[in-house]
Design a protein around this motif. Structure first.
Motif, short mmCIF file in Angstrom:
data_model
loop_
_atom_site.label_atom_id
_atom_site.label_comp_id
_atom_site.label_asym_id
_atom_site.label_seq_id
_atom_site.Cartn_x
_atom_site.Cartn_y
_atom_site.Cartn_z
N LEU A 71 31.45 39.63 85.88
CA LEU A 71 30.79 38.66 85.02
C LEU A 71 29.54 38.10 85.69
N SER A 72 29.59 37.92 87.00
CA SER A 72 28.42 37.39 87.71
C SER A 72 27.22 38.31 87.55
N ALA A 73 27.46 39.62 87.63
CA ALA A 73 26.36 40.58 87.48
C ALA A 73 25.82 40.56 86.06
N ILE A 74 26.70 40.43 85.07
CA ILE A 74 26.27 40.39 83.67
C ILE A 74 25.47 39.12 83.41
N LEU A 75 25.93 38.00 83.94
CA LEU A 75 25.21 36.74 83.77
C LEU A 75 23.82 36.80 84.41
N SER A 76 23.75 37.40 85.59
CA SER A 76 22.48 37.50 86.30
C SER A 76 21.48 38.35 85.53
N GLU A 77 21.92 39.50 85.06
CA GLU A 77 21.01 40.37 84.29
C GLU A 77 20.60 39.70 82.98
N PRO A 88 11.42 41.72 74.02
CA PRO A 88 11.34 41.09 72.69
C PRO A 88 12.68 40.65 72.13
N ALA A 89 13.75 41.24 72.63
CA ALA A 89 15.08 40.87 72.12
C ALA A 89 16.11 41.23 73.18
N ILE A 90 17.20 40.49 73.20
CA ILE A 90 18.30 40.77 74.12
C ILE A 90 19.57 40.94 73.30
N TYR A 91 20.28 42.05 73.58
CA TYR A 91 21.53 42.34 72.87
C TYR A 91 22.72 42.07 73.79
N GLU A 92 23.68 41.31 73.31
CA GLU A 92 24.96 41.10 73.99
C GLU A 92 24.81 40.46 75.37
N CYS A 93 23.88 39.52 75.52
CA CYS A 93 23.77 38.84 76.81
C CYS A 93 24.94 37.87 76.98
N ALA A 94 25.13 37.41 78.22
CA ALA A 94 26.21 36.46 78.52
C ALA A 94 25.60 35.15 78.98
N VAL A 95 26.13 34.04 78.48
CA VAL A 95 25.64 32.72 78.86
C VAL A 95 26.84 31.78 79.01
N ILE A 96 26.84 31.00 80.10
CA ILE A 96 27.87 29.98 80.31
C ILE A 96 27.21 28.62 80.40
N ALA A 97 27.75 27.66 79.68
CA ALA A 97 27.34 26.27 79.80
C ALA A 97 28.46 25.40 79.25
N GLU A 98 28.59 24.21 79.81
CA GLU A 98 29.63 23.27 79.38
C GLU A 98 31.00 23.93 79.33
N ASN A 99 31.26 24.73 80.38
CA ASN A 99 32.59 25.32 80.57
C ASN A 99 32.96 26.33 79.48
N THR A 100 31.93 26.90 78.83
CA THR A 100 32.18 27.81 77.70
C THR A 100 31.31 29.06 77.85
N LEU A 101 31.91 30.21 77.60
CA LEU A 101 31.23 31.51 77.72
C LEU A 101 30.99 32.10 76.33
N VAL A 102 29.74 32.55 76.08
CA VAL A 102 29.43 33.20 74.81
C VAL A 102 28.62 34.47 75.08
N PHE A 103 28.70 35.40 74.13
CA PHE A 103 27.94 36.65 74.17
C PHE A 103 27.21 36.81 72.83
N PRO A 104 26.07 36.18 72.63
CA PRO A 104 25.37 36.31 71.35
C PRO A 104 25.00 37.76 71.06
#
Length: 494
Positions: A71-77, A88-104
């Motif tokens: 997950l750390s590698a995915i978050l970093s990329e 111009p666009a990012i597909y399936e990125c990972a973001v964590i904030a406020e103790n919550t993980l999402v993959f838009p």
């Protein structure tokens, strides 16, 4: 960069429906209620295919791959792609904030920030289902410092007609709805985080939320078993009616007073339950059965519903008939059976048109059970086959529906408020049902048909042959059921 989190989009949506459901999903992940079924797995695979295809309509983006990576590698990329103005666009990125993980699904870069795009394999936006989904992602992204200037749901477009797939997707702006939901989301997340740390599942009362936006998989754990005459089984009962009945202290249909006005069908249900036996309106049933002039053809279709249209003139999720069963009953009650199952080569509709006309050519009456489905199948086939269109439309326009004949003349306690053939058949024709079949209901049949027709070489030839036989048996049972049901209705009318 930390990878610690408690909530995900999935757990948030479960908690938004019911905190007890969320707790069980987190602490009982191997629960039998949540194990994927054949149908749910197929739906997920179809959704994944739609998600991949949607990226081509927001082109040039960078896909953040997940498989086998930390997950750390995915978050970093993901962070690097978000910070890079050349992407111009990012597909399936990972973001964590406020103790919550999402993959838009898609972040599309625009002036001032990003458009958050949630891809759905549905054909419309559901405010109750989709807005919370987008809202939790928007909240987490903004909390992480990512400017979200607009929120959209990208869904399949029913106006798209094959072979032109340029408008396969519609993008619907849900920003205003999301902003409204965001006003309460932080408090929801706080309660969910507290719940996630509880040693036992919280006590949550049952109610309408158990069934919306989707039925909770754990309903059987919470809801007591109800008697067969519970007011919830009243024919076409509404939530408002249920609330009024419960407020008046009526739990059973037989207890509803005579001054409670009911439809004729629901009234017959009340009468049957009060009297303790099946109610048959013989005179009107006899008149209905006189409409069946011999020879009578009983027909049934099975369909597939490709999310992405495959044949000329088709739209997303058109129900394409690919299997037919027909039992032809002569005046002397001799019966012959015919059947057809698409072999996967080309467009199934021209061959289906010929199969329908051949099966029904000697019939004076053609029946179906819940005939609107068969009628729409025939009409769809007719649109593609101009030479046979007139004959096919004649069949569609004159189909005799057996379901309303039952519904308007008979009630048996075993119906349980439903007039589906799966309920009616064992009640009126004991011993004839579907429990002995490897495939016993329509949704599974549709998925298995899609697998053998559209699955290519993914299915072993022996498995394909076995599935084909099971599907033939299932569809044949439907028309066998109509033969037996028609005979039984004639007996009850006499």
């Amino acid at each position: 960069m930390t990878s610690h989190y408690t909530l995900t989009k999935k757990t948030f949506l479960a908690g938004a429906q019911c905190l007890k459901r969320m707790w069980w999903e987190m602490y009982d992940p191997s629960a039998p209620e949540t194990r994927p079924t054949l149908v749910s797995q197929f739906r997920m695979q179809e959704g994944a295919k739609v998600g991949v295809l949607a990226r081509a309509y927001v082109p040039g983006g960078r896909l953040i791959k997940r498989g086998g990576r930390s997950l750390s590698a995915i978050l970093s990329e993901s962070a690097k792609a978000i910070e890079d103005p050349a992407v111009p666009a990012i597909y399936e990125c990972a973001v964590i904030a406020e103790n919550t993980l999402v993959f838009p699904d898609i972040l599309e870069r625009v002036e001032g920030g990003f458009v958050l795009i949630e891809v759905k394999s549905k054909t419309s936006v559901s405010e109750q289902k989709h807005v919370p989904d987008v809202a939790i992602q928007a909240h987490v992204l903004r909390a992480a410092g990512i400017p979200i200037v607009r929120c959209e749901v990208m869904h399949l477009n029913r106006d798209c007609v094959y072979p032109d797939l340029s408008n396969l997707f519609a993008r619907e702006d849900v920003t205003e709805l999301v902003e409204t939901r965001l006003q309460s989301i932080r408090e929801e997340m706080r309660l969910q985080t507290i719940t996630a740390r509880l040693p036992l599942a919280p006590n949550v009362a049952t109610g309408a939320h158990c069934k919306r936006p989707d039925p909770c998989p754990f309903m059987d754990r919470c809801w007591p078993e109800t008697p067969t005459d519970h007011i919830s089984t009243l024919y076409k009962v509404t939530e408002k009616m249920l609330a009024e009945f419960e407020a008046s202290g009526w739990e059973r249909i037989r207890d509803l007073p005579d001054d409670v006005k009911l439809s004729a069908i629901a009234g017959r249900q009340r009468r049957a339950l009060r009297e303790g036996h099946r109610v048959v309106e013989r005179e009107t049933l006899l008149e209905s059965m006189k409409t069946l002039a011999y020879p009578v053809a009983h027909i049934d279709f099975e369909t597939i519903q490709p999310a992405i249209p495959l044949w000329n003139g088709c739209r997303p999720y058109d129900q394409i008939p690919v299997q037919l069963s027909c039992h032809l009953v002569m005046a002397d009650h001799t019966v012959t059976h015919s059947q057809w199952l698409f072999d996967g080569q080309g467009d199934p509709r021209p061959a289906m048109a010929k199969a329908i006309l051949e099966a029904c050519k000697r019939a004076a009456t053609i029946t179906a059970y819940n005939a609107q489905f068969e009628r729409s199948c025939i009409e769809l086939v007719a649109e593609t086959c101009p030479n046979e269109a007139a004959l096919l439309k004649g069949i569609a326009d004159n189909l005799v529906d057996l379901q309303p004949i039952v519904r308007e003349n008979i009630y048996d306690e075993k119906f349980g408020g439903s007039f589906s053939i799966k309920k009616v058949l064992p009640a009126l024709v004991p011993g004839l049902g579907y429990d002995d079949l490897p495939i016993a209901e329509a949704e599974t049949a549709s998925v298995q048909l899609a697998r053998i027709i559209l699955g290519g070489s993914a299915i072993h030839p022996e498995d394909r042959a076995e599935l084909r036989q099971w599907l033939l048996e299932y569809c044949k049972r439907d028309t066998e059921a109509m033969v037996a049901l028609s005979d039984r209705l004639s007996e009850l009318a006499s």
